[in-house]
Design a protein around this motif. Sequence first.
Motif, PDB file in Angstrom:
ATOM      1  N   THR A  54       0.666  -1.421  -0.318  1.00 26.97           N
ATOM      2  CA  THR A  54       0.313   0.163   0.271  1.00 26.97           C
ATOM      3  C   THR A  54       0.961   1.208  -0.436  1.00 26.97           C
ATOM      4  N   LEU A  55       2.204   1.087   0.696  1.00 26.60           N
ATOM      5  CA  LEU A  55       2.513   2.323   0.772  1.00 26.60           C
ATOM      6  C   LEU A  55       3.398   2.525  -0.206  1.00 26.60           C
ATOM      7  N   ALA A  56       3.773   1.742  -1.108  1.00 30.35           N
ATOM      8  CA  ALA A  56       4.407   1.763  -2.321  1.00 30.35           C
ATOM      9  C   ALA A  56       3.822   2.472  -3.307  1.00 30.35           C
ATOM     10  N   LYS A  57       2.536   2.661  -3.226  1.00 28.73           N
ATOM     11  CA  LYS A  57       1.558   3.192  -3.966  1.00 28.73           C
ATOM     12  C   LYS A  57       1.941   4.438  -4.275  1.00 28.73           C
ATOM     13  N   ARG A  58       2.091   5.088  -2.789  1.00 36.14           N
ATOM     14  CA  ARG A  58       1.609   6.448  -2.326  1.00 36.14           C
ATOM     15  C   ARG A  58       2.735   7.001  -2.196  1.00 36.14           C
ATOM     16  N   SER A  59       4.273   6.117  -2.299  1.00 38.98           N
ATOM     17  CA  SER A  59       5.310   7.093  -1.210  1.00 38.98           C
ATOM     18  C   SER A  59       6.252   7.561  -3.005  1.00 38.98           C
ATOM     19  N   PRO A  60       6.680   8.387  -4.072  1.00 37.95           N
ATOM     20  CA  PRO A  60       7.671   8.044  -4.321  1.00 37.95           C
ATOM     21  C   PRO A  60       9.188   7.529  -4.146  1.00 37.95           C
ATOM     22  N   GLY A  61       9.607   6.942  -4.690  1.00 30.63           N
ATOM     23  CA  GLY A  61      10.640   6.483  -4.467  1.00 30.63           C
ATOM     24  C   GLY A  61      11.049   5.504  -3.377  1.00 30.63           C
ATOM     25  N   LEU A  62       9.933   4.537  -2.878  1.00 35.95           N
ATOM     26  CA  LEU A  62      10.142   3.588  -2.217  1.00 35.95           C
ATOM     27  C   LEU A  62      11.363   2.669  -2.271  1.00 35.95           C
ATOM     28  N   ILE A  63      11.983   2.458  -1.444  1.00 39.78           N
ATOM     29  CA  ILE A  63      12.822   1.163  -1.301  1.00 39.78           C
ATOM     30  C   ILE A  63      12.993   0.480   0.199  1.00 39.78           C
ATOM     31  N   ALA A  64      12.466  -0.636  -0.193  1.00 41.86           N
ATOM     32  CA  ALA A  64      13.074  -2.056   0.611  1.00 41.86           C
ATOM     33  C   ALA A  64      14.181  -2.688   0.714  1.00 41.86           C
ATOM     34  N   ALA A  65      14.479  -2.766   2.042  1.00 43.00           N
ATOM     35  CA  ALA A  65      15.299  -4.182   2.108  1.00 43.00           C
ATOM     36  C   ALA A  65      14.690  -5.464   2.248  1.00 43.00           C
ATOM     37  N   ILE A  66      15.302  -6.547   1.247  1.00 45.32           N
ATOM     38  CA  ILE A  66      14.413  -7.775   1.461  1.00 45.32           C
ATOM     39  C   ILE A  66      16.462  -9.128   1.631  1.00 45.32           C
ATOM     40  N   ASP A  67      16.119 -10.020   2.256  1.00 44.99           N
ATOM     41  CA  ASP A  67      17.380 -11.188   2.918  1.00 44.99           C
ATOM     42  C   ASP A  67      16.681 -12.474   2.260  1.00 44.99           C
ATOM     43  N   ASN A  68      16.429 -12.950   1.717  1.00 45.15           N
ATOM     44  CA  ASN A  68      15.012 -13.681   1.288  1.00 45.15           C
ATOM     45  C   ASN A  68      14.625 -14.165   0.517  1.00 45.15           C
ATOM     46  N   PRO A  69      15.097 -14.900  -0.167  1.00 48.62           N
ATOM     47  CA  PRO A  69      14.326 -15.123  -1.231  1.00 48.62           C
ATOM     48  C   PRO A  69      12.362 -16.295  -1.646  1.00 48.62           C
TER      49      PRO A  69
END
Length: 380
Positions: free
Chosen positions: A110-125
Amino acid sequence: MDDRTLHEHLIGQQGSRAALNTPVLVLDIEALDRNIAYMAARAAERGVALRPHAKTHKSVDIARRQIEAGAVGLCCAKIGEAEVLADGGIAGLLITSPVTAPAAVARLATLAKRSPGLIAAIDNPRMVARLQAALAAEGAMLDVVIDIDPGIRRTGVASPEDAVALAEAIAGVASITLRGVQYYCGLQQHIENYAARRAAIIERTDYLRSVIAALTDKGYQPEIVTGSGTGTHHIDLELGVFTELQAGSYVFMDKQYLDCDLADGPASPFETSLAVDARVASANHSALVTIDAGFKSLSTDGGVAQVQRGAAPDTMFMFMGDEHAALIAPDIGLRLGPGDPVSLTVPHCDPTVNLYDFYHVVKGDTLVAMWPVSARGRAR
């Protein structure tokens, strides 16, 4: 009474810091702005982006000042912090902790739709499919960075091979775009001796290079290499691997960082802008006074507070319970009496800030503003 009721009428009154009810979180706006400007200039000199960590201040107001000084965005430890900053109009947010709980993954989409340039960290397939499903439900897209474990074993992929496997999993999903890697050497930030800290970071940076090389060999060359901190920013800029810095505590400078030689010199390049103001609650012994700030007013994970003003800097501080602490020094009970003010440099700024609702912003000894600790308690 809440802080606004107690203190808002004091804004703009000359010398109004002295009238604040204690214990209270106080922020020197001039020192804050100098710290923000210095770090921005250091990064710009090296052609490195600055994405400061908001987990330190949890404040939309401070985030705006960092953006105005040239930051490309802000880092957030948890999605709750990111939601608050996004609501405050801050773009370019990077969530540095992997988001894994089902409800949190849905909020991330939901946040990705309204927050320009959002990036999230990921560490597991295994998280790729979960993110894909949540993003599909929202019709959203998300940029990610691969979190690399620097040896803490807290979060992050455990090897170059694991980084490549995760990159390959991400590559198969149209709604997720791999932007680069994240690498935060938390254990090294508070090594007090500069030479020892530099040697430790050089060794850890060599490992980071090996991960980047493995990704690049498979066609996943990182566009973003994000990390670093207040304790290692000077070294990391010199080594030239990071494309952006995540330093956070430089805005305040707590005792943990003041104990470190940050830039291979006798003086810190940053000023102490944050304080907890307290008052003497009892003074019935010559060598000890009790103040009204204890465990509920100061973090305890970073040692003890240090007297900033009101008594000698080498005065011994000792917690005496939830509401109180002792200041111990020869004849201090003869020099200070009930109600006398004392300002303290906090042991660890991040958890101390999270104990308060507002920054009481001062210029000199005058209260000039009250800024909410916007993301206080947003740990989920």
